[in-house]
Design an enzyme around this catalytic site. Structure first.
Site, PDB file in Angstrom:
ATOM      1  CG  ASP A  85      -1.997   0.945   1.273  1.00  0.00           C
ATOM      2  OD1 ASP A  85      -2.386   1.417   0.190  1.00  0.00           O
ATOM      3  OD2 ASP A  85      -2.515   1.239   2.375  1.00  0.00           O
ATOM      4  CG  HIS A  86      -0.308   4.883   0.122  1.00  0.00           C
ATOM      5  ND1 HIS A  86      -0.695   5.871  -0.745  1.00  0.00           N
ATOM      6  CD2 HIS A  86      -1.418   4.500   0.766  1.00  0.00           C
ATOM      7  CE1 HIS A  86      -1.995   6.083  -0.609  1.00  0.00           C
ATOM      8  NE2 HIS A  86      -2.471   5.262   0.301  1.00  0.00           N
ATOM      9  N   GLY A 179      -7.995   8.107   7.381  1.00  0.00           N
ATOM     10  CA  GLY A 179      -8.352   8.415   8.769  1.00  0.00           C
ATOM     11  C   GLY A 179      -9.814   8.825   8.869  1.00  0.00           C
ATOM     12  CG  HIS A 208      -6.383   4.824  -1.316  1.00  0.00           C
ATOM     13  ND1 HIS A 208      -5.256   4.375  -0.690  1.00  0.00           N
ATOM     14  CD2 HIS A 208      -6.324   4.352  -2.589  1.00  0.00           C
ATOM     15  CE1 HIS A 208      -4.531   3.668  -1.540  1.00  0.00           C
ATOM     16  NE2 HIS A 208      -5.154   3.645  -2.708  1.00  0.00           N
ATOM     17  N   GLY A 209      -9.152   5.478   1.839  1.00  0.00           N
ATOM     18  CA  GLY A 209      -9.846   6.181   2.924  1.00  0.00           C
ATOM     19  C   GLY A 209     -11.249   5.648   3.163  1.00  0.00           C
ATOM     20  N   GLY A 210     -11.398   4.313   3.131  1.00  0.00           N
ATOM     21  CA  GLY A 210     -12.733   3.706   3.250  1.00  0.00           C
ATOM     22  C   GLY A 210     -13.382   3.872   4.613  1.00  0.00           C
ATOM     23  CG  ASN A 230      -7.220   0.858  -0.285  1.00  0.00           C
ATOM     24  OD1 ASN A 230      -7.726   0.066  -1.091  1.00  0.00           O
ATOM     25  ND2 ASN A 230      -6.019   1.373  -0.443  1.00  0.00           N
ATOM     26  CG  ASN A 232      -5.017   1.110   8.170  1.00  0.00           C
ATOM     27  OD1 ASN A 232      -5.031   0.180   8.970  1.00  0.00           O
ATOM     28  ND2 ASN A 232      -3.995   1.930   8.068  1.00  0.00           N
ATOM     29  CB  THR A 233      -8.728   4.532  10.315  1.00  0.00           C
ATOM     30  OG1 THR A 233      -7.627   5.105   9.608  1.00  0.00           O
ATOM     31  CG2 THR A 233      -8.895   5.250  11.633  1.00  0.00           C
TER      32      THR A 233
END
Ligand code: 13P
Length: 289
Positions: A85-86, A179, A208-210, A230, A232-233
């Site tokens: 990722d990134h 975030g 991104h930033g799901g 995506n 994550n947070t």
């Protein structure tokens, strides 16, 4: 099943109008919780690893070996991709050499000419190894593992330029950020997303930033060609809250509640619940049957 690249899962998602979840991993527990949920729900899944998380887990070789072995030991039958990722230019090369099946090359901070040059090189290398590449145009806002983005809205013409380089999937900034979203967030820019889709044809797009994007917006984004989302947070917050509750309830002081396998179990269950909820919204459940 050995690790796969994202090509086929993205094509199926594009044609089937759903998205495959990319869930970032941080350690063994995270990886196991996500893989078990994907298998239980018969959903394809993408395990995302940022360069920071990769470093935390001691390096590309350790991560690639752990994921490949875990897929085998858990008898996972659904398609699993291990995706950087990134990734930086150097990181993408190292990840491919170590056995990652897919890489994101985030060249969004280079000027467009340099982004094109470097993306071409990574595409050539990845494809020669049977791996896939995600490129990014217009940096995603917020901060992830020290990589800060300004939250630009991508230029559809630049998206077309990059997608013509042979990348397999394309992340384009449309007002999404990593975030938690601030209260005054304007939402996703669907007008731009529509223009990007029109410019790039049937290129599977990545959101991104799901974390925290309302369900209706997720569904609309999927209808406009988003095939990978995506997250994550949200898993981190769920893990943290469940672990906090366990300790605040003094469960760690009961019998052998301090045993890390017990201490981390509620957090793992919380990750599973989050992944399940996301897969339901993304529409990927049962797509690996
Ligand atoms: P969130 O942390 O906002 O879910 O974003 C994850 C992401 O986009 C990883 O690349």
């Amino acid at each position: 099943m050995p690790l796969v690249n994202v090509k086929e899962m993205m094509q199926k998602a594009y044609e089937g109008h759903y998205a495959v979840g990319h869930f970032n991993i941080n350690n063994l527990e995270w990886t196991k919780a996500i893989l078990q949920t994907a298998e239980e729900l018969k959903s394809p899944v993408i395990l995302g690893v940022s360069e920071g998380a990769n470093k935390h887990m001691t390096g590309f070789k350790t991560v690639a070996a752990m994921v490949a072995a875990m897929v085998e030991d858990l008898n996972i039958t659904v398609p699993v991709a291990l995706h950087l990722d990134h990734g930086t230019y150097e990181g993408a090369k190292k990840a491919l050499a170590a056995g990652y099946s897919s890489v994101m090359f985030d060249g969004s901070h280079y000027d467009i000419d340099e982004n094109i040059q470097k993306t071409k090189e990574i595409v050539e290398l990845a494809h020669s190894m049977g791996c896939t590449v995600e490129a990014e145009v217009g940096s995603i806002g917020g901060e992830e593992d020290g990589v800060a983005g300004k939250g630009e809205v991508a230029d559809p013409a630049q998206c077309k330029l990059i997608s013509d380089l042979g990348v397999d999937i394309l992340a384009a900034g449309i007002g999404n950020i990593h975030g938690q979203y601030p209260a005054n967030w304007q939402g996703l820019d669907f007008e731009t997303l529509g223009k990007i889709q029109a410019a790039c044809g049937n290129m599977p797009l990545v959101l991104h930033g799901g974390t925290g994007i309302p369900t209706a917006m997720i569904k609309k984004a999927i209808s406009l060609g988003v095939c990978k989302i995506n997250v994550n947070t949200e898993c981190q917050l769920a893990f943290c809250a469940a672990t906090r509750s366990y300790i605040e309830a003094n469960k760690d002081k009961e019998k052998k509640g301090f045993d890390p396998r017990k201490l981390l179990a509620p957090g793992c269950e919380a990750i599973k619940a989050t992944v399940r909820e996301k897969m339901e919204i993304f529409g990927s459940i049962g797509k690996a049957e």
